[in-house]
Design a protein around this motif. Structure first.
Motif, PDB file in Angstrom:
ATOM      1  N   VAL A  25       6.338  -5.928   4.199  1.00 52.82           N
ATOM      2  CA  VAL A  25       5.142  -5.084   4.306  1.00 52.82           C
ATOM      3  C   VAL A  25       5.487  -3.633   3.982  1.00 52.82           C
ATOM      4  N   ALA A  26       6.559  -3.130   4.581  1.00 49.22           N
ATOM      5  CA  ALA A  26       6.967  -1.745   4.334  1.00 49.22           C
ATOM      6  C   ALA A  26       7.266  -1.508   2.849  1.00 49.22           C
ATOM      7  N   ASN A  27       7.986  -2.434   2.231  1.00 47.45           N
ATOM      8  CA  ASN A  27       8.326  -2.284   0.816  1.00 47.45           C
ATOM      9  C   ASN A  27       7.100  -2.401  -0.090  1.00 47.45           C
ATOM     10  N   LEU A  28       6.209  -3.316   0.231  1.00 48.53           N
ATOM     11  CA  LEU A  28       4.990  -3.463  -0.574  1.00 48.53           C
ATOM     12  C   LEU A  28       4.113  -2.212  -0.492  1.00 48.53           C
ATOM     13  N   LEU A  29       3.966  -1.680   0.720  1.00 50.64           N
ATOM     14  CA  LEU A  29       3.154  -0.471   0.878  1.00 50.64           C
ATOM     15  C   LEU A  29       3.793   0.710   0.157  1.00 50.64           C
ATOM     16  N   TYR A  30       5.112   0.789   0.204  1.00 47.32           N
ATOM     17  CA  TYR A  30       5.833   1.850  -0.505  1.00 47.32           C
ATOM     18  C   TYR A  30       5.601   1.728  -2.016  1.00 47.32           C
ATOM     19  N   LEU A  31       5.768   0.540  -2.545  1.00 43.03           N
ATOM     20  CA  LEU A  31       5.560   0.328  -3.988  1.00 43.03           C
ATOM     21  C   LEU A  31       4.105   0.576  -4.390  1.00 43.03           C
ATOM     22  N   GLU A  32       3.179   0.251  -3.492  1.00 47.09           N
ATOM     23  CA  GLU A  32       1.767   0.519  -3.766  1.00 47.09           C
ATOM     24  C   GLU A  32       1.507   2.025  -3.793  1.00 47.09           C
ATOM     25  N   GLU A  33       2.106   2.767  -2.860  1.00 45.12           N
ATOM     26  CA  GLU A  33       1.928   4.220  -2.843  1.00 45.12           C
ATOM     27  C   GLU A  33       2.492   4.874  -4.103  1.00 45.12           C
ATOM     28  N   LEU A  34       3.529   4.271  -4.681  1.00 46.59           N
ATOM     29  CA  LEU A  34       4.093   4.774  -5.934  1.00 46.59           C
ATOM     30  C   LEU A  34       3.262   4.360  -7.147  1.00 46.59           C
ATOM     31  N   GLY A  35       2.296   3.461  -6.917  1.00 48.93           N
ATOM     32  CA  GLY A  35       1.421   3.018  -8.003  1.00 48.93           C
ATOM     33  C   GLY A  35       2.015   1.915  -8.857  1.00 48.93           C
ATOM     34  N   LEU A  36       3.002   1.177  -8.323  1.00 49.01           N
ATOM     35  CA  LEU A  36       3.669   0.139  -9.103  1.00 49.01           C
ATOM     36  C   LEU A  36       3.109  -1.261  -8.867  1.00 49.01           C
ATOM     37  N   VAL A  37       2.453  -1.455  -7.720  1.00 49.62           N
ATOM     38  CA  VAL A  37       1.895  -2.768  -7.380  1.00 49.62           C
ATOM     39  C   VAL A  37       0.578  -2.602  -6.638  1.00 49.62           C
ATOM     40  N   GLU A  38      -0.156  -3.681  -6.567  1.00 54.89           N
ATOM     41  CA  GLU A  38      -1.277  -3.793  -5.638  1.00 54.89           C
ATOM     42  C   GLU A  38      -0.745  -4.674  -4.516  1.00 54.89           C
ATOM     43  N   SER A  39      -0.637  -4.131  -3.312  1.00 56.08           N
ATOM     44  CA  SER A  39       0.019  -4.868  -2.228  1.00 56.08           C
ATOM     45  C   SER A  39      -0.776  -6.096  -1.796  1.00 56.08           C
ATOM     46  N   GLY A  40      -2.093  -6.036  -1.905  1.00 54.69           N
ATOM     47  CA  GLY A  40      -2.908  -7.149  -1.429  1.00 54.69           C
ATOM     48  C   GLY A  40      -2.940  -7.250   0.084  1.00 54.69           C
ATOM     49  N   LEU A  41      -2.519  -6.177   0.753  1.00 55.27           N
ATOM     50  CA  LEU A  41      -2.446  -6.180   2.221  1.00 55.27           C
ATOM     51  C   LEU A  41      -3.662  -5.497   2.833  1.00 55.27           C
ATOM     52  N   THR A  42      -4.126  -6.092   3.908  1.00 56.20           N
ATOM     53  CA  THR A  42      -5.118  -5.428   4.755  1.00 56.20           C
ATOM     54  C   THR A  42      -4.622  -5.565   6.188  1.00 56.20           C
ATOM     55  N   GLN A  43      -4.952  -4.571   6.992  1.00 56.56           N
ATOM     56  CA  GLN A  43      -4.490  -4.599   8.369  1.00 56.56           C
ATOM     57  C   GLN A  43      -5.629  -5.040   9.275  1.00 56.56           C
ATOM     58  N   ALA A  44      -5.371  -6.073  10.045  1.00 59.09           N
ATOM     59  CA  ALA A  44      -6.365  -6.600  10.994  1.00 59.09           C
ATOM     60  C   ALA A  44      -6.450  -5.675  12.204  1.00 59.09           C
ATOM     61  N   LEU A  45      -7.493  -5.840  12.991  1.00 56.78           N
ATOM     62  CA  LEU A  45      -7.658  -5.041  14.209  1.00 56.78           C
ATOM     63  C   LEU A  45      -6.468  -5.200  15.150  1.00 56.78           C
TER      64      LEU A  45
END
Length: 147
Positions: A25-45
């Protein structure tokens, strides 16, 4: 993700422990912030992350490419200096020189007559001479860009 492109990578968290999932999750969000991937992650309540699967994008694919991909080509800056501009710069230096006036006229006239490959060769020679005193070039570079 590059191998799955243009599709998403499914079941990313299947069969992994919580620490590995947190790392993903941390790596995907990092790569998404850099604009390299779409993480496809959403955070539940609850705070847990739900994934529809990450997907690499064009910028990510170019990042992985050895030569930089299309981004390297599109990001290239080409500087063109028109032949007349180079002639004017050389003529100005001739005029500013300490040569006798008749020699200045003769050089400017010869400069006007140069064509094609001959003029290109002269330009490359002058550039080489200009860069041959690297200490002076470096000092000029540093003072021009404010270092």
């Amino acid at each position: 993700m590059a191998n799955a492109y243009p599709h998403r990578v499914r079941d990313l968290f299947k069969g992994i422990d919580q620490q590995t999932e947190d790392n993903y999750v941390a790596n995907l969000l990092y790569l998404e912030e850099l604009g390299l991937v779409e993480s496809g992650l959403t955070q539940a309540l609850s705070g847990d992350f739900i994934s529809v699967g990450p997907k690499i994008n064009a910028k990510g694919i170019d990042f992985l490419a050895d030569e930089g991909g299309v981004s390297a080509i599109l990001g290239t800056v080409t500087i063109r200096i028109h032949e007349d501009t180079i002639r004017q710069l050389i003529a100005k230096r001739i005029d500013e020189s300490t040569l006798p006036p008749e020699e200045k006229v003769r050089l400017r006239d010869r400069l006007k007559d140069l064509e094609g490959k001959t003029f290109e060769h002269l330009t490359m020679k002058l550039l080489d001479v200009g860069l041959s005193d690297w200490g002076k070039v470096l000092t000029t570079l540093q003072s021009t860009i404010g270092l």
